[in-house]
Design an enzyme around this catalytic site. Sequence first.
Site, mmCIF file in Angstrom:
data_model
loop_
_atom_site.group_PDB
_atom_site.id
_atom_site.type_symbol
_atom_site.label_atom_id
_atom_site.label_comp_id
_atom_site.label_asym_id
_atom_site.label_seq_id
_atom_site.Cartn_x
_atom_site.Cartn_y
_atom_site.Cartn_z
ATOM 1 N N GLU A 96 17.438 0.214 16.617
ATOM 2 C CA GLU A 96 17.020 1.767 17.198
ATOM 3 C C GLU A 96 16.405 1.369 18.449
ATOM 4 O O GLU A 96 16.051 0.439 18.678
ATOM 5 C CB GLU A 96 16.116 2.118 16.058
ATOM 6 C CG GLU A 96 14.820 1.442 16.196
ATOM 7 C CD GLU A 96 13.713 2.045 14.687
ATOM 8 O OE1 GLU A 96 14.218 2.240 13.606
ATOM 9 O OE2 GLU A 96 12.580 2.280 15.055
ATOM 10 N N HIS A 110 12.467 7.572 13.247
ATOM 11 C CA HIS A 110 11.100 6.767 13.174
ATOM 12 C C HIS A 110 9.640 7.469 13.247
ATOM 13 O O HIS A 110 9.052 7.198 14.114
ATOM 14 C CB HIS A 110 11.220 5.661 13.918
ATOM 15 C CG HIS A 110 10.321 4.380 13.395
ATOM 16 N ND1 HIS A 110 10.639 3.037 13.778
ATOM 17 C CD2 HIS A 110 9.228 4.286 12.675
ATOM 18 C CE1 HIS A 110 9.833 2.254 13.285
ATOM 19 N NE2 HIS A 110 8.837 3.097 12.679
ATOM 20 N N ILE A 111 9.718 8.548 12.426
ATOM 21 C CA ILE A 111 8.554 9.436 12.392
ATOM 22 C C ILE A 111 7.642 9.268 11.143
ATOM 23 O O ILE A 111 6.908 10.301 11.091
ATOM 24 C CB ILE A 111 8.953 10.718 12.801
ATOM 25 C CG1 ILE A 111 9.902 11.440 11.633
ATOM 26 C CG2 ILE A 111 9.617 10.984 14.237
ATOM 27 C CD1 ILE A 111 10.182 12.872 12.013
ATOM 28 N N ILE A 164 12.537 3.876 4.674
ATOM 29 C CA ILE A 164 11.370 4.206 5.749
ATOM 30 C C ILE A 164 10.751 2.759 6.082
ATOM 31 O O ILE A 164 9.625 2.767 6.660
ATOM 32 C CB ILE A 164 10.190 5.129 5.136
ATOM 33 C CG1 ILE A 164 9.494 4.688 3.932
ATOM 34 C CG2 ILE A 164 10.884 6.478 4.976
ATOM 35 C CD1 ILE A 164 8.365 5.288 3.558
ATOM 36 N N ALA A 165 11.296 1.714 5.844
ATOM 37 C CA ALA A 165 10.570 0.481 6.265
ATOM 38 C C ALA A 165 10.898 -0.147 7.569
ATOM 39 O O ALA A 165 10.190 0.243 8.479
ATOM 40 C CB ALA A 165 11.046 -0.621 5.029
ATOM 41 N N ARG A 166 12.190 -0.764 7.519
ATOM 42 C CA ARG A 166 12.508 -1.210 8.971
ATOM 43 C C ARG A 166 14.090 -1.350 9.043
ATOM 44 O O ARG A 166 14.754 -1.561 8.026
ATOM 45 C CB ARG A 166 11.930 -2.717 9.089
ATOM 46 C CG ARG A 166 10.390 -2.630 9.720
ATOM 47 C CD ARG A 166 10.381 -2.110 11.439
ATOM 48 N NE ARG A 166 9.156 -2.180 11.774
ATOM 49 C CZ ARG A 166 8.292 -1.530 11.582
ATOM 50 N NH1 ARG A 166 8.600 -0.310 10.783
ATOM 51 N NH2 ARG A 166 7.070 -1.582 12.158
ATOM 52 N N ARG A 204 8.121 -8.940 -4.071
ATOM 53 C CA ARG A 204 7.949 -10.540 -4.226
ATOM 54 C C ARG A 204 6.955 -10.927 -5.228
ATOM 55 O O ARG A 204 7.122 -12.038 -6.098
ATOM 56 C CB ARG A 204 7.426 -10.981 -2.913
ATOM 57 C CG ARG A 204 8.505 -11.292 -2.003
ATOM 58 C CD ARG A 204 8.131 -11.968 -0.832
ATOM 59 N NE ARG A 204 7.129 -11.171 -0.198
ATOM 60 C CZ ARG A 204 6.571 -11.083 1.080
ATOM 61 N NH1 ARG A 204 6.757 -12.111 1.739
ATOM 62 N NH2 ARG A 204 5.689 -10.611 1.354
ATOM 63 N N ARG A 214 0.805 -1.351 -0.039
ATOM 64 C CA ARG A 214 0.084 0.053 0.156
ATOM 65 C C ARG A 214 0.784 1.116 0.024
ATOM 66 O O ARG A 214 0.629 2.223 -0.895
ATOM 67 C CB ARG A 214 -0.908 -0.130 1.169
ATOM 68 C CG ARG A 214 -1.945 -0.821 1.197
ATOM 69 C CD ARG A 214 -2.610 -0.989 2.490
ATOM 70 N NE ARG A 214 -1.883 -1.940 3.398
ATOM 71 C CZ ARG A 214 -2.188 -2.776 4.120
ATOM 72 N NH1 ARG A 214 -3.353 -3.903 3.808
ATOM 73 N NH2 ARG A 214 -1.225 -3.432 4.712
ATOM 74 N N ILE A 215 2.061 1.257 0.900
ATOM 75 C CA ILE A 215 2.688 2.428 0.916
ATOM 76 C C ILE A 215 3.349 2.662 -0.295
ATOM 77 O O ILE A 215 3.539 4.085 -0.968
ATOM 78 C CB ILE A 215 3.505 2.544 2.148
ATOM 79 C CG1 ILE A 215 2.648 2.533 3.460
ATOM 80 C CG2 ILE A 215 4.298 3.665 2.203
ATOM 81 C CD1 ILE A 215 3.288 2.085 4.766
HETATM 82 C C1 8YV Z 1 5.095 3.185 14.007
HETATM 83 C C2 8YV Z 1 5.521 1.845 12.065
HETATM 84 O O1 8YV Z 1 5.179 4.389 14.732
HETATM 85 O O2 8YV Z 1 3.579 1.286 11.572
HETATM 86 C C3 8YV Z 1 4.595 0.963 11.459
HETATM 87 O O3 8YV Z 1 4.767 0.219 11.034
HETATM 88 O O4 8YV Z 1 6.841 1.742 11.713
HETATM 89 C C4 8YV Z 1 5.263 3.157 12.819
HETATM 90 O O5 8YV Z 1 4.300 3.818 11.999
HETATM 91 C C5 8YV Z 1 5.729 2.152 15.000
HETATM 92 O O6 8YV Z 1 5.863 0.941 14.547
HETATM 93 C C6 8YV Z 1 5.427 2.457 16.433
HETATM 94 O O7 8YV Z 1 4.298 1.263 16.747
#
Ligand code: 8YV
Length: 326
Positions: free
Chosen positions: A268, A286-287, A237-239, A178, A156-157
């Site tokens: 993090e 992480h915002i 912006i993933a992980r 994938r 989606r993102i």
């Molecule tokens: C959250 C995120 O702020 O939704 C997610 O997967 O990474 C962020 O939107 C974070 O995970 C806190 O729960």
Amino acid sequence: MKPSILVARAVFPQILTLLEQHFDVTSNQDDVVWSPAQLIAQLQGKQGAFTTGSQRIDAELLKACPDLKICANMAVGYNNFDLDAMTAAGVLATNTPDVLTETTADFGFALMMATARRMAESEHFLRAGLWNSWRYDMFAGSDVHGSTLGILGMGRIGQAIAKRGAHGFGMKVIYHNRSRLDAALEAACGAAYVSKSDLLQQADHLILVLPYSPEAHHAIGAAELAQMKPTATLINIARGGIVDDAALAAALKQGTIAAAGLDVYEGEPKVHPDLLTVPNVVLTPHIASATMPTRMAMAQLAADNLIGYLVHGKPLTPLNPQVVKA
Ligand code: 8YV
């Protein structure tokens, strides 16, 4: 008797008020970051948990918390959940999809633009009192409009970012995922499917939007960075963990790629010390989903999942719906 739940991190007071109408609530409004053992202690006798990405729910915790029936994550990502262990233990997992898609896509785009146009680096220069005159190449960055946007992970993102790039900025959009999107969705996103190596080699700006999984660990490391253009930017912006942060810092120092924008990090809130010393990286804590309306919508959906399941037997956005009894 009302079911008992734990709200594991601080949350909007309105959400606590809502939860208190349905549950006996223990909340962590002081926002203490609990150790796994403290979390287990807090969860004793609780049927539900309102979690965020910072609480790990695994087999050991589940074994020690036999009353637990649901963990409602206030996040779309759920790599803090061992989903197989939760399913095996009969514990429902829910997340917060959709409500944060556009806000997170906005942020991905903003981070890409800030990185390409060297906004953080030039602001630090100005604040340091170093701006004395104009120069033809001062903080000259790379163009966003009309360039090639690469997207790794086309959920989606990723799709929302593709639309911004293709329709708003006249970008050529390529993606790798994938599974390939169907033709109608590709057309709506203005995006073309390519192999991962074509993505790495052709992108002027590469945005990572894939979920974390063990297979995605260090999906971008030294070998992948070496395939990218020396003028390219990389945005995560993933992980944390999807990028090898040490390899990225080295690549930024050596000029393997031009710049990076990072919102997420391995381990993090710690940040790899080498990333803090390279100038050509924009770092945010992480915002990506952090606007008040979106954070409220995420909290509301997590709360609605708890109420939906523990009160009415019907969660809204289950990740392991097989746990829900018919
Ligand atoms: C959250 C995120 O702020 O939704 C997610 O997967 O990474 C962020 O939107 C974070 O995970 C806190 O729960």
